[in-house]
Design an enzyme around this catalytic site. Structure first.
Site, short mmCIF file in Angstrom:
data_model
loop_
_atom_site.label_atom_id
_atom_site.label_comp_id
_atom_site.label_asym_id
_atom_site.label_seq_id
_atom_site.Cartn_x
_atom_site.Cartn_y
_atom_site.Cartn_z
N LYS A 181 39.39 35.48 30.51
CA LYS A 181 40.64 35.95 31.14
C LYS A 181 41.70 36.11 30.06
CE LYS A 181 39.31 35.32 35.57
NZ LYS A 181 39.21 36.39 36.54
N GLU A 186 38.77 44.57 31.93
CA GLU A 186 38.70 44.68 33.39
C GLU A 186 40.09 44.67 34.02
OE1 GLU A 186 36.25 42.72 37.13
OE2 GLU A 186 36.34 41.63 35.25
N ASP A 234 39.15 40.10 30.97
CA ASP A 234 39.59 40.38 32.34
C ASP A 234 41.08 40.10 32.44
OD1 ASP A 234 39.92 40.73 35.02
OD2 ASP A 234 38.67 39.05 35.66
N LYS A 242 32.79 36.68 29.78
CA LYS A 242 34.06 37.28 30.21
C LYS A 242 35.16 36.24 30.06
CE LYS A 242 35.31 38.13 34.83
NZ LYS A 242 35.23 38.94 36.06
N SER A 265 31.80 33.88 33.48
CA SER A 265 33.24 34.17 33.50
C SER A 265 34.00 32.88 33.23
CB SER A 265 33.59 34.72 34.89
OG SER A 265 34.97 34.93 34.97
N GLY A 290 31.50 38.19 40.83
CA GLY A 290 31.32 36.99 41.66
C GLY A 290 32.62 36.58 42.34
N LYS A 334 31.81 44.39 44.03
CA LYS A 334 31.73 43.13 44.78
C LYS A 334 31.48 43.48 46.24
CE LYS A 334 34.67 40.36 41.74
NZ LYS A 334 36.05 39.94 41.47
N ASP A 389 38.11 46.83 39.18
CA ASP A 389 37.64 45.79 40.11
C ASP A 389 38.44 45.95 41.40
OD1 ASP A 389 37.17 43.42 41.50
OD2 ASP A 389 37.64 42.08 39.88
#
Length: 374
Positions: A170, A220, A195, A168, A142, A297, A269, A245
């Site tokens: 952002k 996401e 994300d 991933k 990420s 994570g 998670k 998420d």
């Protein structure tokens, strides 16, 4: 020792740690580099020790929980409930905690220690106690928002060379479609996901539809952190799978989101959903419904990382998770051996419990406060 023998916890020790991340971590609250969290040590009558780790941050930018609220909940409510009487199976912990609303991260930290202790009593790996079968797990990486496109490309090149199975990135308004378009030029076949951390609303449907061109694994949490209704509207409009998420804090949330068609993928998670028992329930339901899951994570140290690895051995975790190696985050992790990634995979330990030893010396080095409960 067989599992029919109840798990009798005689002592719980809360170690409050302060560990420095290798690189600063930026959120909408600002930037931090020192991570404050708890390591939970549950000592059984047998002398065996179960380990858990809290994942709440110091400020409430991800969920409403913080390090301080977790401490209050564990100390004043959850630990007394746990020490009250033995448990026959870790699944009973979440039932015992039911009178306490939410505070999932505090619950998960303690429940994790019980799961570790339980699997050590059985003499089996935690992964096996959960019903996992994989011998190795695929991992992705990420990446936060970078200062420039050049920096982002360079960073991704490094991770691709290291063999990470998925990247991933952002996105946020003003740093989205153009960024993904550019990345696809450099990495046409890379399993790539975006994300959004709740940065968009339904007004942005046309913009988000543009991402369909770039063959992303998923977007996401594009909309509000607690929403499943608007995501259902969005998922009907976009081809790219939506992954939820923050919206999924329980089995019921997952069931409702799937029934409404709010997503095609769920990020599980452990801390966010309240522990391994609830995470397993969500996994089993998603498997039945054909919904892919993966493990997110929370900048964990070694104990939390080991719990994530064990969970990811369940077979509906078909997408690479965020559980990278220890050295990506820490100069020195609190476990032996540290978690290592080789060609985008982590080998699952076959030692009992979480599969790693806690390094007492390193634990002491990072500990700022210790509290003992009997």
């Amino acid at each position: 020792m067989n599992h029919l023998q109840p798990i009798q916890i005689k002592e719980i020790i809360l170690h409050k740690l302060m560990m420095r991340l290798k690189a600063p971590f930026s959120t909408s609250f600002g930037t931090f580099q020192d991570k404050e969290f708890f390591v939970i040590e549950a000592i059984g009558e047998s002398g065996l020790i179960g380990w858990g780790e809290s994942v709440a941050f110091s400020s409430p930018w991800y969920t409403e929980e913080t390090v301080k609220t977790s401490e209050h909940m564990m100390e004043d409510f959850l630990i007394p409930l746990l020490l009250k009487k033995p448990v026959n199976h870790p699944d009973e912990v979440s039932e015992r905690f039911l009178p306490i609303r939410r505070n999932n991260m505090a619950k998960a930290a303690l429940e994790g220690a019980v799961w570790d202790l339980y699997s050590k009593q059985l003499g089996i790996p935690l992964s096996k106690a959960l019903g996992g079968t994989k011998k190795e797990i695929d991992v992705g990486v990420s990446i936060g928002i970078q200062d420039s496109m050049e920096d982002l490309v360079q960073l991704i090149e490094g991770y691709v060379e290291e063999g990470y199975k998925r990247v991933k990135v952002k996105i946020k308004p003003g740093w989205d479609v153009e960024v993904i378009k550019e990345l696809r030029k450099y990495f046409p076949n890379l399993p790539l996901m975006a994300d959004a951390n709740s940065a968009y609303t339904l007004k942005d449907i046309e913009l988000l539809k543009q991402l369909d061109e770039y063959d992303l694994l998923m977007i996401e949490q594009p909309l509000a952190h607690d929403d499943i209704v608007d995501h259902a509207i969005l998922q009907k409009e976009v081809k790219t799978p939506i992954c939820l998420d923050e919206s999924i804090t329980s089995f019921d949330d997952a069931r409702k989101a799937v029934e409404m068609g709010s997503c095609k993928i769920i990020n599980i998670k452990i801390g966010r959903v309240g522990g391994l028992t609830e995470a397993k329930k969500i996994h089993d339901y998603c498997k039945q419904k054909g919904i892919a899951v993966w493990c997110g994570g929370m900048l964990e140290a070694g104990i939390g990382r080991a719990h994530n690895i064990a969970l990811t051995t369940l077979d509906q975790f078909i997408l690479p998770g965020d559980t990278a190696g220890s050295s990506r985050y820490w100069e020195r992790d609190i476990i032996n051996p540290e978690v290592t990634v080789h060609k985008g995979q982590i080998i699952v330990s076959d030692n009992s419990g979480i599969g790693y030893e806690v390094d007492r010396e390193v634990l002491r080095r990072y500990t700022v406060e210790t509290k003992i409960f009997k």
